[in-house]
Design an enzyme around this catalytic site. Structure first.
Site, mmCIF file in Angstrom:
data_model
loop_
_atom_site.group_PDB
_atom_site.id
_atom_site.type_symbol
_atom_site.label_atom_id
_atom_site.label_comp_id
_atom_site.label_asym_id
_atom_site.label_seq_id
_atom_site.Cartn_x
_atom_site.Cartn_y
_atom_site.Cartn_z
ATOM 1 C CE1 TYR A 192 -4.041 2.085 0.611
ATOM 2 C CE2 TYR A 192 -2.494 3.393 1.889
ATOM 3 C CZ TYR A 192 -3.714 3.259 1.262
ATOM 4 O OH TYR A 192 -4.598 4.322 1.272
ATOM 5 C CG HIS A 251 -1.032 5.496 -1.556
ATOM 6 N ND1 HIS A 251 -1.544 4.219 -1.544
ATOM 7 C CD2 HIS A 251 -2.084 6.336 -1.661
ATOM 8 C CE1 HIS A 251 -2.859 4.288 -1.642
ATOM 9 N NE2 HIS A 251 -3.217 5.564 -1.708
ATOM 10 C CE1 TYR A 257 -6.392 11.320 1.459
ATOM 11 C CE2 TYR A 257 -6.316 11.645 -0.902
ATOM 12 C CZ TYR A 257 -6.745 10.918 0.188
ATOM 13 O OH TYR A 257 -7.509 9.792 0.000
ATOM 14 C CD1 TRP A 302 -6.449 5.001 -6.231
ATOM 15 C CD2 TRP A 302 -4.493 4.923 -7.298
ATOM 16 N NE1 TRP A 302 -5.460 4.959 -5.273
ATOM 17 C CE2 TRP A 302 -4.251 4.912 -5.908
ATOM 18 C CE3 TRP A 302 -3.416 4.872 -8.168
ATOM 19 C CZ2 TRP A 302 -2.965 4.862 -5.378
ATOM 20 C CZ3 TRP A 302 -2.132 4.819 -7.632
ATOM 21 C CH2 TRP A 302 -1.919 4.812 -6.256
ATOM 22 C CD1 TRP A 303 -10.868 4.190 -6.163
ATOM 23 C CD2 TRP A 303 -12.866 3.942 -7.130
ATOM 24 N NE1 TRP A 303 -11.658 5.235 -5.763
ATOM 25 C CE2 TRP A 303 -12.885 5.106 -6.337
ATOM 26 C CE3 TRP A 303 -14.017 3.585 -7.835
ATOM 27 C CZ2 TRP A 303 -14.030 5.904 -6.224
ATOM 28 C CZ3 TRP A 303 -15.137 4.381 -7.727
ATOM 29 C CH2 TRP A 303 -15.142 5.529 -6.924
#
Length: 102
Positions: free
Chosen positions: A17, A21, A40, A74-75
């Site tokens: 993960y 990112h 963010y 992306w999902w």
């Protein structure tokens, strides 16, 4: 406005993960910024695999951009390592603000 929400990472995918990112697609980052998302951050509770996200928004939330093709891509890219809805969007739960200190 600052918002927060939580998502769930599948166990064993913490490093993956973070790696994905760390290499966020430039066009996705640009889309977020163009839609007023800034400052963010996503934090991980390693004990529960809960992802805790906080973002400043001046327009749309990142969670409001699901109809944009790059967000859908992306999902799909992230779906194998997160708990998702049938449309591959991450299961996301808004969190109410209960305290703030400037």
């Amino acid at each position: 406005m600052k918002i927060a929400f939580k998502m769930k990472l599948k166990p064993g995918f913490e490093a993956e993960y973070k790696s994905r990112h760390d290499q966020i697609w430039p066009e996705l980052a640009a889309l977020l910024k163009e839609n007023g998302v800034s400052d963010y951050s996503i934090f991980l509770d390693e004990e529960t695999h809960t992802l805790f996200a906080v973002q400043q928004q001046n327009g749309n939330s990142s969670q409001d951009l699901g109809s944009v093709p790059i967000v859908q891509k992306w999902w799909a890219y992230m779906a194998d390592i997160m708990e998702t809805n049938p449309d591959q969007s991450p299961k996301s739960f808004p969190l109410p603000l209960v305290f703030h200190l400037d």
